[in-house]
Scaffold this motif. Structure first.
Motif, mmCIF file in Angstrom:
data_model
loop_
_atom_site.group_PDB
_atom_site.id
_atom_site.type_symbol
_atom_site.label_atom_id
_atom_site.label_comp_id
_atom_site.label_asym_id
_atom_site.label_seq_id
_atom_site.Cartn_x
_atom_site.Cartn_y
_atom_site.Cartn_z
ATOM 1 N N LYS A 190 0.834 -1.208 0.000
ATOM 2 C CA LYS A 190 0.000 0.000 0.000
ATOM 3 C C LYS A 190 0.869 1.259 0.000
ATOM 4 O O LYS A 190 0.441 2.320 -0.408
ATOM 5 C CB LYS A 190 -0.918 0.006 1.218
ATOM 6 C CG LYS A 190 -2.040 -1.009 1.072
ATOM 7 C CD LYS A 190 -3.066 -0.894 2.178
ATOM 8 C CE LYS A 190 -4.097 -1.995 2.036
ATOM 9 N NZ LYS A 190 -4.295 -2.780 3.258
ATOM 10 N N GLU A 191 2.110 1.129 0.501
ATOM 11 C CA GLU A 191 3.025 2.281 0.519
ATOM 12 C C GLU A 191 3.869 2.333 -0.760
ATOM 13 O O GLU A 191 4.754 3.183 -0.878
ATOM 14 C CB GLU A 191 3.944 2.185 1.733
ATOM 15 C CG GLU A 191 3.175 1.894 3.003
ATOM 16 C CD GLU A 191 3.604 2.739 4.179
ATOM 17 O OE1 GLU A 191 4.757 3.175 4.199
ATOM 18 O OE2 GLU A 191 2.756 2.953 5.054
ATOM 19 N N GLY A 192 3.635 1.377 -1.670
ATOM 20 C CA GLY A 192 4.369 1.348 -2.953
ATOM 21 C C GLY A 192 5.834 0.997 -2.798
ATOM 22 O O GLY A 192 6.666 1.403 -3.619
ATOM 23 N N LEU A 193 6.179 0.242 -1.756
ATOM 24 C CA LEU A 193 7.611 0.008 -1.491
ATOM 25 C C LEU A 193 8.097 -1.405 -1.805
ATOM 26 O O LEU A 193 9.291 -1.679 -1.733
ATOM 27 C CB LEU A 193 7.892 0.282 0.002
ATOM 28 C CG LEU A 193 7.978 1.737 0.449
ATOM 29 C CD1 LEU A 193 8.015 1.824 1.973
ATOM 30 C CD2 LEU A 193 9.226 2.394 -0.142
ATOM 31 N N VAL A 194 7.161 -2.322 -2.144
ATOM 32 C CA VAL A 194 7.554 -3.747 -2.192
ATOM 33 C C VAL A 194 8.132 -4.167 -3.541
ATOM 34 O O VAL A 194 7.580 -3.871 -4.591
ATOM 35 C CB VAL A 194 6.337 -4.652 -1.879
ATOM 36 C CG1 VAL A 194 6.707 -6.124 -2.031
ATOM 37 C CG2 VAL A 194 5.825 -4.389 -0.472
#
Ligand code: AMP
Length: 215
Positions: A190-194
């Protein structure tokens, strides 16, 4: 780089973190290593953590956050860090988010090492770890054995099977991972970090992480 490494026990977080430290001087922070050293030293933290660890359960979020708050404030973290084995629960991820905001630090990437369960089980039962707390080199009796007398090729200390690598503790650690840590993939997505990586080669994983961080 400022990276979180996610993945089941035995997915290769420690091995990959060690290789990445050589790339840009970022430091590896392994909550598992910190706790094992405390158990070995027999200090207050070790006494609190030992039972949970031997049963393959997680130690409490409060204990972990106290350790991590102090650790991330150390000056060497300015070079960047690879978080290996932390966070492991949603409350830890939320507390980390607050802590990093307070310290004005931004994460670059959350790496999800996706490794099939049969490989994980095989790796955990054949893994050996250097017993010297300053070394903790990781071996595998099939693919990267210690010296023939069972000692570490780097420092000469015995390479041993960890106390939590019995079949029962391994099963517990894997079910704990599925229940408590897997939800973090969604949290960080959801934080666009994966960045999920499907590979069994640590060199390949390291190259993919380097490329993703550069972008
Ligand atoms: P590891 O070496 O990362 O597999 O960690 C070994 C053991 O240390 C785990 O099975 C837990 O009992 C404990 N541990 C390590 N990191 C954490 C964490 N972030 N939260 C709770 N327990 C942890």
């Amino acid at each position: 780089m400022r990276v979180v490494l996610l993945g089941a026990p035995g997915a290769g977080k420690g091995t990959v973190a060690k290789q990445l430290t050589e790339y840009d001087g970022s430091i590896q922070i392994s909550t598992g290593d910190i706790l094992r050293n405390a158990v070995k030293a027999g200090n207050e933290l070790g006494k609190k953590a030992q039972g949970f660890m031997e049963r393959g359960e997680l130690v409490t979020d409060d204990l972990i956050m106290d350790i991590m708050e102090a650790r991330l404030k150390e000056p060497d973290c300015a070079k960047g860090f690879l978080l290996d084995g932390f966070p492991r629960t949603i409350p830890q991820a939320e507390a980390l988010k607050k802590l990093l905001a307070k310290l004005n630090i931004k994460l670059d990437l959350v790496v999800n090492l996706d490794v099939p369960t049969d490989v994980i089980l095989d790796r955990l039962t054949t893994r050996r770890t250097c017993s010297n707390s300053d070394c903790q080199e990781i071996y595998n009796i099939k693919s990267k054995p210690p010296k023939p007398d069972g000692t570490c090729a780097k420092c000469g200390s015995p390479a041993v099977q960890r106390a939590d690598e019995t079949e029962e503790a391994i099963k517990k650690r894997l079910s704990t991972y599925n229940e408590k840590t897997m939800p973090l993939i969604d949290f960080y997505q959801k934080e666009g970090l994966v960045k999920s990586i499907f590979s069994l080669s640590s060199e390949e994983i390291v190259n993919q992480v380097k490329a993703a961080v550069k972008k």
